[in-house]
Design a protein around this motif. Sequence first.
Motif, PDB file in Angstrom:
ATOM      1  N   TYR A 168      44.182  43.212  28.528  1.00  0.00           N
ATOM      2  CA  TYR A 168      42.693  42.857  27.743  1.00  0.00           C
ATOM      3  C   TYR A 168      42.541  43.727  26.325  1.00  0.00           C
ATOM      4  N   ARG A 217      35.796  44.281  37.820  1.00  0.00           N
ATOM      5  CA  ARG A 217      36.242  44.959  36.512  1.00  0.00           C
ATOM      6  C   ARG A 217      37.299  44.257  36.276  1.00  0.00           C
ATOM      7  N   PHE A 227      36.454  40.605  35.366  1.00  0.00           N
ATOM      8  CA  PHE A 227      35.977  40.533  33.706  1.00  0.00           C
ATOM      9  C   PHE A 227      37.073  40.593  32.613  1.00  0.00           C
ATOM     10  N   CYS A 228      37.987  41.222  33.113  1.00  0.00           N
ATOM     11  CA  CYS A 228      39.570  41.256  32.205  1.00  0.00           C
ATOM     12  C   CYS A 228      40.120  40.186  32.169  1.00  0.00           C
ATOM     13  N   GLN A 230      30.373  46.628  42.446  1.00  0.00           N
ATOM     14  CA  GLN A 230      31.827  46.442  42.039  1.00  0.00           C
ATOM     15  C   GLN A 230      32.342  45.682  42.943  1.00  0.00           C
ATOM     16  N   SER A 242      29.538  47.451  36.587  1.00  0.00           N
ATOM     17  CA  SER A 242      29.718  46.108  37.436  1.00  0.00           C
ATOM     18  C   SER A 242      28.846  45.009  36.867  1.00  0.00           C
ATOM     19  N   TYR A 244      27.433  44.446  34.258  1.00  0.00           N
ATOM     20  CA  TYR A 244      27.944  44.040  32.893  1.00  0.00           C
ATOM     21  C   TYR A 244      29.310  42.932  32.978  1.00  0.00           C
ATOM     22  N   CYS A 245      30.130  43.623  33.700  1.00  0.00           N
ATOM     23  CA  CYS A 245      31.250  42.956  34.153  1.00  0.00           C
ATOM     24  C   CYS A 245      31.010  41.350  34.818  1.00  0.00           C
ATOM     25  N   ALA A 293      31.687  38.002  32.305  1.00  0.00           N
ATOM     26  CA  ALA A 293      32.488  36.768  32.973  1.00  0.00           C
ATOM     27  C   ALA A 293      31.880  35.599  33.101  1.00  0.00           C
ATOM     28  N   TRP A 332      26.732  48.968  28.562  1.00  0.00           N
ATOM     29  CA  TRP A 332      27.029  48.229  29.860  1.00  0.00           C
ATOM     30  C   TRP A 332      25.676  47.775  30.110  1.00  0.00           C
TER      31      TRP A 332
END
Length: 340
Positions: free
Chosen positions: A111, A158, A161-162, A197, A207, A209-210, A214, A257
């Motif tokens: 990423y 995490r 999202f990546c 998470q 988490s 935000y992720c 996504a 975040w």
Amino acid sequence: MSKLERDKLMRFIDRGMGILPARFVTQESNRLTIVYFGLSSLDVTNSLDHIADQRSAIIDFVYSLQVLPGPDNNYERCGFRGSPLIGNPWNPNCEPIEQLKHDYAHVANTYVALCILKMLGDDLSRVNRPAVMGGLRAIQAQDGSFRAMFCGSESDLRFVFCATAICSLLNDWSGFNKDLGFAYILKCRSWDNGFGQGPEQEAHGGSTYCALAALSLLGRIDELEGKDSLVRWLLERQISGFQGRVEKVADTCYSWWVGASLAMLGAWDLVNHDMCASFTYSCQHMIGGFSKVPGVSPDPLHTYFSLCALGMCGHDGFQPLHYSLGLTHRAAAAPTVFSS
């Protein structure tokens, strides 16, 4: 200290882009991530000209960290590694070479590698997109989550999202089972409306935000239920700056975040911007950069997210942000060979 100390900031970024300071040497395996935060800080402050003479060298450095398939096209290892720590050969032209025994890509490094290339205006022509997609397919679990590496690691939001960001940046979703990923994200919703998470874990600003980034990249954020309750949970994280979890202290990284999460939900205007900016400036260090809390040493991660927060609070001199990719809009919109 209520203004950005730009000269000190530039010197602080320079120190992270060269030989690492002694207290950062344990992070050598994450060298690419440190470069990402430094360049992102330059990008968001309209300062990429500061490293204009290094642009080609940095691009070659990033490509030299691409993990390429071996003769048998074993894509499961592929993507980007975080540094040349294990002794991989210098290979910026991405020629076919024999794989080292313990050489595996890491999804977070893949990423940040793509983000760096986008920031520097590279067209991604040396990225082996089929290999990267094969690497992603190999690390998605049956529950829809992603591991960090094929050789084994924890799996959580995490890395989901990546993976979504990688697919978006490369304009290719063949390495991502969208329905499984979507279902996993929803399973990570906590009882108090934030996202943990993993399933049944405590809600956390990072988490959350992720999860939202996504969902946004998947084009399915509008399918999320209970947005008002989630906005309330996020707004309750502001105590001066933002905390990541209930009963924690404020920390500059959560201004990004949590703040970016609110922005993706259309609720950033409900934040006390002056209070957020005041806390952020209280963490600006005398040697340059920003720390997580006042009175401790600065670092590249908290510096970048502090700068993002100041830009979001309406301060002048900052590039607008693409919240779900973690890039400036300018970098996100840069054309590549994979652009549609």
